[in-house]
Design a protein around this motif. Structure first.
Motif, PDB file in Angstrom:
ATOM      1  N   SER A 176      52.694  50.636  26.291  1.00 49.75           N
ATOM      2  CA  SER A 176      53.314  50.807  27.392  1.00 49.75           C
ATOM      3  C   SER A 176      53.395  49.770  28.362  1.00 49.75           C
ATOM      4  N   ARG A 177      52.884  48.732  28.135  1.00 44.99           N
ATOM      5  CA  ARG A 177      52.673  47.350  28.655  1.00 44.99           C
ATOM      6  C   ARG A 177      53.144  46.189  27.879  1.00 44.99           C
ATOM      7  N   ALA A 195      49.730  45.308  23.068  1.00 45.83           N
ATOM      8  CA  ALA A 195      50.035  46.538  22.147  1.00 45.83           C
ATOM      9  C   ALA A 195      48.342  46.773  21.941  1.00 45.83           C
ATOM     10  N   ARG A 196      48.108  48.205  22.198  1.00 50.40           N
ATOM     11  CA  ARG A 196      46.526  48.573  21.727  1.00 50.40           C
ATOM     12  C   ARG A 196      47.050  49.566  20.639  1.00 50.40           C
ATOM     13  N   TRP A 197      46.252  49.269  19.715  1.00 53.70           N
ATOM     14  CA  TRP A 197      46.442  50.166  18.414  1.00 53.70           C
ATOM     15  C   TRP A 197      45.056  51.005  18.412  1.00 53.70           C
ATOM     16  N   PHE A 198      45.257  52.374  17.978  1.00 51.29           N
ATOM     17  CA  PHE A 198      44.095  53.212  17.818  1.00 51.29           C
ATOM     18  C   PHE A 198      43.338  53.615  18.966  1.00 51.29           C
ATOM     19  N   LYS A 238      69.852  28.589   8.587  1.00 47.03           N
ATOM     20  CA  LYS A 238      68.478  28.156   9.192  1.00 47.03           C
ATOM     21  C   LYS A 238      68.231  28.862  10.330  1.00 47.03           C
ATOM     22  N   ALA A 239      67.317  29.316  10.679  1.00 49.80           N
ATOM     23  CA  ALA A 239      66.745  29.756  11.964  1.00 49.80           C
ATOM     24  C   ALA A 239      65.467  29.931  12.329  1.00 49.80           C
ATOM     25  N   VAL A 240      65.077  30.608  13.642  1.00 48.19           N
ATOM     26  CA  VAL A 240      63.836  30.564  13.959  1.00 48.19           C
ATOM     27  C   VAL A 240      63.007  31.732  13.433  1.00 48.19           C
ATOM     28  N   VAL A 241      61.801  31.834  13.200  1.00 43.41           N
ATOM     29  CA  VAL A 241      61.378  33.199  12.440  1.00 43.41           C
ATOM     30  C   VAL A 241      60.539  33.698  13.787  1.00 43.41           C
ATOM     31  N   THR A 242      60.920  34.958  13.986  1.00 46.62           N
ATOM     32  CA  THR A 242      60.573  35.924  14.887  1.00 46.62           C
ATOM     33  C   THR A 242      60.203  37.144  14.489  1.00 46.62           C
ATOM     34  N   VAL A 243      59.260  37.824  15.698  1.00 54.34           N
ATOM     35  CA  VAL A 243      59.080  39.316  15.180  1.00 54.34           C
ATOM     36  C   VAL A 243      59.417  39.907  16.374  1.00 54.34           C
ATOM     37  N   VAL A 244      59.923  41.096  16.104  1.00 57.79           N
ATOM     38  CA  VAL A 244      60.136  41.995  17.289  1.00 57.79           C
ATOM     39  C   VAL A 244      59.001  42.731  17.729  1.00 57.79           C
ATOM     40  N   PRO A 245      58.465  42.790  18.667  1.00 51.76           N
ATOM     41  CA  PRO A 245      57.340  43.473  19.110  1.00 51.76           C
ATOM     42  C   PRO A 245      57.345  44.903  19.169  1.00 51.76           C
ATOM     43  N   PRO A 246      56.092  45.708  18.876  1.00 46.39           N
ATOM     44  CA  PRO A 246      54.778  45.428  19.147  1.00 46.39           C
ATOM     45  C   PRO A 246      54.371  44.400  17.723  1.00 46.39           C
ATOM     46  N   LEU A 247      53.719  43.428  17.879  1.00 47.22           N
ATOM     47  CA  LEU A 247      52.841  42.826  16.817  1.00 47.22           C
ATOM     48  C   LEU A 247      52.094  44.078  16.056  1.00 47.22           C
ATOM     49  N   PRO A 248      52.071  44.095  14.707  1.00 46.66           N
ATOM     50  CA  PRO A 248      51.067  45.192  14.016  1.00 46.66           C
ATOM     51  C   PRO A 248      49.579  45.034  14.364  1.00 46.66           C
ATOM     52  N   PRO A 249      49.032  45.805  13.970  1.00 44.76           N
ATOM     53  CA  PRO A 249      47.319  45.915  14.051  1.00 44.76           C
ATOM     54  C   PRO A 249      46.873  44.292  13.271  1.00 44.76           C
ATOM     55  N   GLY A 250      46.031  44.145  14.009  1.00 42.63           N
ATOM     56  CA  GLY A 250      45.138  42.683  13.465  1.00 42.63           C
ATOM     57  C   GLY A 250      45.760  41.613  14.100  1.00 42.63           C
ATOM     58  N   CYS A 251      47.127  41.533  14.684  1.00 43.97           N
ATOM     59  CA  CYS A 251      47.439  40.297  15.434  1.00 43.97           C
ATOM     60  C   CYS A 251      46.845  39.939  16.715  1.00 43.97           C
ATOM     61  N   MET A 252      46.772  38.873  17.183  1.00 50.22           N
ATOM     62  CA  MET A 252      46.325  38.726  18.550  1.00 50.22           C
ATOM     63  C   MET A 252      46.645  39.592  19.634  1.00 50.22           C
ATOM     64  N   THR A 253      45.820  39.845  20.552  1.00 52.03           N
ATOM     65  CA  THR A 253      46.177  40.793  21.522  1.00 52.03           C
ATOM     66  C   THR A 253      46.493  40.085  22.804  1.00 52.03           C
ATOM     67  N   THR A 254      45.814  38.931  22.904  1.00 47.57           N
ATOM     68  CA  THR A 254      46.226  37.932  24.002  1.00 47.57           C
ATOM     69  C   THR A 254      45.632  36.492  23.721  1.00 47.57           C
ATOM     70  N   VAL A 255      46.075  35.779  24.746  1.00 52.28           N
ATOM     71  CA  VAL A 255      45.078  34.376  24.683  1.00 52.28           C
ATOM     72  C   VAL A 255      44.010  34.642  25.502  1.00 52.28           C
ATOM     73  N   TRP A 256      42.837  34.331  24.980  1.00 51.14           N
ATOM     74  CA  TRP A 256      41.525  34.530  25.706  1.00 51.14           C
ATOM     75  C   TRP A 256      41.752  34.254  27.228  1.00 51.14           C
ATOM     76  N   GLY A 257      41.576  35.245  27.975  1.00 50.20           N
ATOM     77  CA  GLY A 257      41.414  34.860  29.607  1.00 50.20           C
ATOM     78  C   GLY A 257      42.669  34.559  30.183  1.00 50.20           C
ATOM     79  N   GLN A 258      43.777  34.556  29.356  1.00 52.17           N
ATOM     80  CA  GLN A 258      45.043  33.915  29.918  1.00 52.17           C
ATOM     81  C   GLN A 258      46.244  34.801  29.391  1.00 52.17           C
ATOM     82  N   ASP A 259      46.416  36.211  29.871  1.00 49.79           N
ATOM     83  CA  ASP A 259      47.379  37.008  29.558  1.00 49.79           C
ATOM     84  C   ASP A 259      48.843  36.466  29.767  1.00 49.79           C
ATOM     85  N   GLU A 260      48.642  35.552  31.011  1.00 47.26           N
ATOM     86  CA  GLU A 260      50.369  35.118  31.398  1.00 47.26           C
ATOM     87  C   GLU A 260      50.619  33.965  30.346  1.00 47.26           C
TER      88      GLU A 260
END
Ligand code: ATP
Ligand code: MG
Length: 633
Positions: free
Chosen positions: A39-40, A44-47, A439-461
């Motif tokens: 929702s934000r 992503a919040r899994w499980f 040739k192009a930039v490798v990107t992923v359409v979010p949400p990132l799957p489980p196991g991926c980083m949830t944020t930068v520690w202490g720095q959501d922005e």
């Protein structure tokens, strides 16, 4: 490819059902209510609502079926020590360690910085932390004091867990002095230091009131039973910094439930390890590969994990294969950098031992050039699988999935998008999706799957800013890597977007030219960077390590070799990729995780300051590049 494609498709279009099934591979204390809360975006919040614990899944749950099975085999060619722990013994050690931490007031949410060599106590400490719900930040042992201090200040740990010294190539690397210095430099120093005394540093001095001796503390808790602290799935398990190849390392925050599920699933679908078998990952616990596949992945899956302290060529270059033979290793995980080290040695070392237990050798960390891939797979006669991931993702983003389908391997390709990753190759300026062979930039359409980083520690922005704002009209996660997909759907990583070389309007990935240069049979390793040029914009410049140094001992030899390299590149890529110069050096500057520091090479080649070198492994590499460029020879 049909089975793979269907598996992948389902992970994206029927996401909840797909991950609900995968989530059954771990034990939950309380079941989750919702597979994903998105929702934000991009958070992503899994499980959601599920409670679990990494230590429970890695250790306690196996007491039922495999208490007597080896969980951890420690082999040190540095000290000559070997130690083996069954799951029952590992459980006892982790409980002792957790009791020691608990006595120091460590509770859920506290940070603990682990600055350790590759010894079993490092694994006990990681597992003890997550058992208590404390958050570990493992910093690669051997980082200098100011690197350690900056990571202390970022995580603000209550306690630091360390040892008297590490060892490398038979030489002690004292840690205690470094730790004392880092604590002096830090603005938020830990209150306590727990020290594992290996007896390497003869004049170790503990600071009264701050430093505690681990053996002494452990002895007080021999029968300790420390209950597992159940965490909500999204609560953090650890912080880990990226390698710092491109600049300032980022503090990746990982969750608990999503990570456990991602690892458990990867053990089946990617690594094809079976419970009871042995996995040998040659990385260091200070890197993400060490977190995921020395510690958590194999243990969660009920496998025996091998913790190796030592170099790949000591006492001789057959040591890894000896370990494989002795412990019947079925899955091995290493890096292209390490394989290139072996490639400089006699090939006979690779066939001295019986490695028939080995199902696969996985590699990741840097582009795997085709000559190296061929060399290792021909020598070992074992399938070699390149796969691509990042500290941020925690597990593979591009990979073959031999557990799902035995798709044919292509040398030079890390395979296809792993399940859960909706990978798109986007044009770097327009952000449009490109077709095959572009040739192009490798990107992923979010949400990132489980196991991926949830944020930068202490720095959501910073998380949002750094990873999700590369394209004006597209909200996607960017990997900052440059890639291409062929007609059969195989991906190739061409280098980092920062390193792309623009020769008279042609965009070339560093990897393309490096691959071409490696085609010369006397080249062991090479780095190519783009150097400013008044006419062409940029020209490629190559720095190569040769196998037979006698060929480049004289100016004539170097010039002859340079011409040969030009010819090889002309044939493979055409003159547009031909380096302006090929300099021969004895070693390349690398990060401590073995990645080539192209940005520093480029800076030196352009007469600039090499920039932040805190993650540099050996200053010799930088000096080599410097003297090659300044002497012009
Ligand atoms: P920083 O982000 O701090 O600059 P880093 O990117 O080197 O450091 P890691 O997360 O350790 O930190 O490395 C991930 C990167 O390594 C990838 O983004 C990619 O550039 C490279 N990489 C990893 N695996 C592969 C692979 N199989 N093929 C090509 N490149 C790879
Ligand atoms: Mg990176």
């Amino acid at each position: 490819m049909a089975t793979y494609r269907e598996f992948h498709r389902r992970s994206i279009t029927d996401r909840d059902a797909f991950w609900r099934e995968q989530a059954a591979a771990i034990e939950w204390h309380e079941p989750f209510r919702q597979v994903l809360d998105y929702s934000r975006p991009p958070f992503a919040r899994w499980f959601v609502g599920g409670t679990t614990n990494l230590c429970h899944n890695a250790v306690d749950r196996h007491l039922k079926d495999r208490a007597g099975q080896n969980a951890l085999i420690y082999i040190s060619t540095e000290t000559g020590q070997d130690r083996t722990y069954t799951f029952r013994e590992l459980h006892a050690e982790v409980n002792r360690c957790a009791a020691v931490l608990r006595e120091q007031g460590i509770v859920k949410g506290d940070r603990i910085l682990i600055y350790m060599p590759m010894v079993p106590e490092a694994v006990f400490a990681m597992l003890a932390c997550v058992r208590l719900g404390a958050i570990h930040s493992v910093v690669f042992g051997g980082f200098a004091a100011h690197s350690l201090a900056s990571r202390i200040d970022d995580a603000k740990p209550k306690l630091l867990f360390t040892a008297d010294a590490g060892m490398r190539g038979g030489k002690p690397i004292p840690y205690k002095g470094l730790v004392d210095e880092a604590i002096k430099l830090a603005a938020h120093p830990p209150q306590k230091v727990i020290l594992v005394n290996r007896g390497i540093d003869g004049d170790l001095k503990l600071i009264a009131g701050r430093d505690l001796d681990y053996a002494h503390e452990r002895a007080k808790h021999m029968d300790a039973q420390v209950p597992v602290t159940w965490l909500e799935s999204s609560e953090p398990s650890y912080i880990l910094y990226t390698s710092g190849t491109t600049g300032k390392p980022k503090g990746v925050q990982r969750d608990t439930g999503g990570y456990a599920v991602a690892l458990a699933a990867s053990m089946k679908h990617i690594y094809c390890g079976k419970p009871g078998e042995a996995m040998f990952t040659t990385s260091d616990i200070g890197w993400v590969v060490g977190h995921s596949y020395i510690v958590y992945g194999p243990l969660i899956h009920g496998m025996t994990t091998i913790l190796y302290e030592g170099l790949p060529i000591r006492p001789d270059p057959a040591i890894w294969w000896k370990i494989v033979e002795q412990h019947k290793v079925s899955v091995m995980f290493s890096s292209p950098t390490a394989i290139r080290v072996l490639k400089k040695q006699d090939q006979a070392y690779l066939t001295r031992h019986d490695v028939s237990s080995l199902r696969y050798l996985f590699l990741a960390g840097e582009p795997l050039d085709e000559p190296t891939a061929r060399w290792i797979s021909d020598s070992l006669k074992v399938p070699v699988l390149d796969h691509y991931w990042q500290t941020e993702t925690g597990w593979a983003l591009l990979s073959s999935l031999p557990g799902i389908e035995a798709t044919p391997l292509k040398f030079g390709s890390p395979g296809f998008p792993a399940y859960g990753y909706d990978v798109k190759l986007l044009h770097e300026t327009t952000g449009e999706e490109v077709g095959a062979n572009e040739k192009a930039v490798v990107t992923v359409v979010p949400p990132l799957p489980p196991g991926c980083m949830t944020t930068v520690w202490g720095q959501d922005e910073r998380f949002v800013q750094t990873y999700f704002t590369s394209f004006k009209d597209k909200f996607v996660y960017t990997t900052f890597d440059w890639g291409i997909r062929d007609d059969d759907g195989y991906y190739f990583i061409l280098g980092r977007t920062d390193d792309v070389i623009n020769v008279a309007g042609h965009r070339l990935g560093t990897r393309e030219i490096e691959e071409a240069v490696s085609g010369h049979n006397n080249i062991a390793e090479v780095a190519v960077v783009g150097v400013h040029d008044a006419i062409k914009g940029q020209v490629p410049m190559a720095f190569a390590v040769v196998k037979d140094a006698s060929r480049v001992a004289t100016a004539e030899g170097r010039s002859a070799m340079e011409k040969e390299v030009f010819d090889v590149v002309d044939t493979a890529l055409g003159p547009v990729g031909r380096p302006s110069r090929v300099f021969f050096v004895a070693q390349l500057p690398k990060t401590r995780s073995g990645k080539v520091l192209r940005r520093s090479i480029q800076a030196i080649a352009e007469g600039r300051d090499p920039g932040d070198l805190t993650t540099l492994d050996d200053p010799g590499g930088i000096e080599q590049v410097h003297s090659a460029v300044t002497s012009g020879d």
